[in-house]
Write an enzyme that holds these catalytic residues in place. Structure first.
Site, PDB file in Angstrom:
ATOM      1  N   ASN A 245      -4.925 -49.552 -55.777  1.00 28.56           N
ATOM      2  CA  ASN A 245      -4.993 -49.129 -57.226  1.00 28.56           C
ATOM      3  C   ASN A 245      -4.090 -48.031 -57.871  1.00 28.56           C
ATOM      4  O   ASN A 245      -3.951 -47.326 -56.826  1.00 28.56           O
ATOM      5  CB  ASN A 245      -5.848 -49.911 -57.741  1.00 28.56           C
ATOM      6  CG  ASN A 245      -6.868 -48.465 -57.019  1.00 28.56           C
ATOM      7  OD1 ASN A 245      -7.149 -47.727 -57.133  1.00 28.56           O
ATOM      8  ND2 ASN A 245      -8.060 -48.897 -56.687  1.00 28.56           N
ATOM      9  N   GLY A 308     -19.826 -41.987 -58.154  1.00 28.41           N
ATOM     10  CA  GLY A 308     -18.970 -43.274 -57.597  1.00 28.41           C
ATOM     11  C   GLY A 308     -17.485 -43.203 -58.927  1.00 28.41           C
ATOM     12  O   GLY A 308     -17.739 -44.374 -59.314  1.00 28.41           O
ATOM     13  N   CYS A 309     -16.805 -41.889 -58.117  1.00 31.38           N
ATOM     14  CA  CYS A 309     -15.727 -41.766 -59.192  1.00 31.38           C
ATOM     15  C   CYS A 309     -14.380 -42.908 -58.649  1.00 31.38           C
ATOM     16  O   CYS A 309     -13.566 -43.137 -59.344  1.00 31.38           O
ATOM     17  CB  CYS A 309     -15.400 -41.060 -59.761  1.00 31.38           C
ATOM     18  SG  CYS A 309     -14.088 -40.818 -61.002  1.00 31.38           S
ATOM     19  N   ASP A 343     -20.398 -52.891 -50.987  1.00 32.89           N
ATOM     20  CA  ASP A 343     -20.606 -52.260 -52.948  1.00 32.89           C
ATOM     21  C   ASP A 343     -20.944 -50.851 -52.759  1.00 32.89           C
ATOM     22  O   ASP A 343     -22.439 -50.853 -52.005  1.00 32.89           O
ATOM     23  CB  ASP A 343     -21.878 -52.997 -53.818  1.00 32.89           C
ATOM     24  CG  ASP A 343     -21.372 -52.904 -54.199  1.00 32.89           C
ATOM     25  OD1 ASP A 343     -21.275 -50.817 -54.660  1.00 32.89           O
ATOM     26  OD2 ASP A 343     -21.733 -53.834 -55.566  1.00 32.89           O
ATOM     27  N   ILE A 344     -20.440 -49.646 -52.393  1.00 36.74           N
ATOM     28  CA  ILE A 344     -20.325 -48.844 -52.278  1.00 36.74           C
ATOM     29  C   ILE A 344     -21.824 -47.887 -52.944  1.00 36.74           C
ATOM     30  O   ILE A 344     -22.826 -47.027 -52.342  1.00 36.74           O
ATOM     31  CB  ILE A 344     -19.658 -47.050 -51.969  1.00 36.74           C
ATOM     32  CG1 ILE A 344     -18.955 -47.543 -50.934  1.00 36.74           C
ATOM     33  CG2 ILE A 344     -20.176 -45.980 -52.037  1.00 36.74           C
ATOM     34  CD1 ILE A 344     -17.492 -46.836 -51.064  1.00 36.74           C
TER      35      ILE A 344
END
Length: 453
Positions: A245, A308-309, A343-344
């Protein structure tokens, strides 16, 4: 019983298409037990009639500063003193500009200058108007003057554009008011409402967000371990191609520097980015989502705050090709078999003893709805919602804007509080984010002791 019961609310309506929502808002406020009196600007009456609001509130709607009958008793001053809350929804770009300039050229702006009640506004305008420097400057000025800004939301607009500037839905506005009256200490950016019956003793509104930020001293996070993920992940297709992305990692790196400046020990887990490691920060480089999760898990035993950025890819290839995939003549289509990545964020928050956890939501529409869902579903302490469709903000840009959402403990049905951070350089946004989360983190009462320097 609703905490709005018995509250005296002046509902101001200015000239925007979102004025149709104000009828629903007035009904919801009355249903909650509030006393509601409506003031409309001249332009607002082109979108919705005073008769509609009168029928919904049971009160005469005021529209003119120069009404001889009302002003015989200084009606605008009487109305200003009567109010516990002044709520303007919608607040157009024009009205916000006039309020920021201190103008009093109609009934609504005049009573806003004359009142000592709590003042809130819900911006509503085209996305280009909302992102214009003049509108952003006016919004910041009003916050400095003590106004609480509700929204705006992002999504599809009446003109067909998509972006920030939509007025919050009436139900969300009522939830904000309920949360502020919940009896809990106000969240940063939410000014406490005066519920005493002595209306002449209201204290002038102040900027509670800036007051809360006094805690953001250089040593506010001394001895704490802050873990931040940043940048994109890459999911290999074959030896030369991958899925990814547009994330540059700039926001995550800015957050790492802000945490370091507050005295924290910072671990920065970065996807493939071209940014230099900030001084005094421990950096771990990863490529894929699986690698990022492994790196995160290694830090969690000592982690106090997890942010979580990173823009983690939702899917990866079920099987990575050993050699470069070649185009097959006569076969224009290529099918990739994808499987879901771990899914962190959920892996962090679903631990038995999770750290204070901040998530990010990058959205192109329905910002509030998607952020609320992610906040609750992933058990986050705070979520930072970005409208990545807004021009010159978000992925790859040097500036960013955000709406912060968190649950108010013990509030009515766990209402969600929000605070808008207007567009600014990402370094400034990172500092403002930490100023906001510090009181929330302190209330979180982490069980770990600060680590030794």
């Amino acid at each position: 019983m609703s905490r709005l019961a018995g509250q005296r609310i002046v509902l101001g309506i200015s000239a925007g298409i979102a004025a149709y929502k104000s009828a629903v808002l007035a009904r919801l406020l009355k249903k909650a037990g509030a006393e509601v009196r409506v003031v409309m600007t001249e332009g607002a009456q082109a979108f919705i009639t005073p008769l509609t609001l009168q029928a919904l509130t049971g009160e005469e709607v005021r529209t003119s500063l120069l009404d001889p009958q009302a002003e015989a008793g200084m009606g605008h001053i009487e109305l200003a003193k009567w109010a516990d809350i002044v709520l303007i929804a919608p607040a157009t770009a024009d009205l916000m500009a006039r309020l920021a300039a201190g103008m009093a050229d109609d009934l609504l702006t005049t009573l806003c200058l004359a009142t000592r009640a709590r003042c809130l506004l819900a911006p509503a305008m085209n996305q280009a108007m909302w992102s214009h420097p003049a509108s952003l400057r006016n919004a910041a000025t009003l916050v400095d003057m003590g106004w609480q800004q509700l929204g705006p939301d992002a999504g599809e607009q009446a003109c067909g554009d998509v972006g920030g500037g939509r007025m919050l839905e009436p139900e969300d506005i009522v939830a904000e008011l309920e949360a502020a009256l919940s009896g809990q200490a106000p969240a940063p950016g939410m000014l406490p409402l005066d519920t005493t019956p002595e209306h002449d003793d209201h204290a002038p509104a102040t900027d509670a967000f800036m007051a809360a930020s006094n805690d953001a001293t250089p040593g506010a996070l001394a001895g704490r371990h802050v873990v931040i993920t940043a940048g994109p992940t890459r999911e290999a297709i074959d030896p030369v191609r991958y899925l990814s992305n547009h994330s540059s990692g700039k926001m995550g790196f800015a957050l790492a520097e802000a945490a370091r400046d507050l005295g924290a020990h910072v671990t920065l887990i970065a996807g493939p980015v071209s940014l230099a490691t900030p001084e005094g920060i421990t950096r771990t480089d990863v490529i894929s989502a699986v690698e990022m999760l492994e790196a995160v898990n290694a830090t969690l035993p000592s982690c106090d705050i997890f942010i979580g950025c990173a823009a983690v890819a939702d899917y990866r290839l079920a099987e990575v090709a050993e050699h470069k995939l070649k185009k097959v003549p006569g076969s224009p289509d290529l099918t990739l078999n994808l499987v879901e990545n771990p899914d962190i964020i959920a892996a962090v928050t679903h631990r038995e003893d999770p750290p204070f956890t901040v998530g990010f939501a990058a959205e192109t529409r329905e910002l509030a709805r998607h952020a609320h869902d992610k906040l609750v579903r992933k058990r986050l302490d705070l979520i930072v919602a970005n409208d990545v469709a807004a021009p010159n903000l978000g992925f790859g840009a040097d500036d960013n804007a955000a709406v912060l959402y968190h649950l108010v403990p013990n509030g009515p049905e766990d209402p969600v509080a929000s605070y808008t951070l207007s567009p600014r350089p990402k370094q400034d946004l990172a500092r403002a984010l930490f100023e906001y989360l510090l009181p929330l983190f302190q209330a979180h009462q982490p069980t770990r002791s600060p680590v030794a320097p």
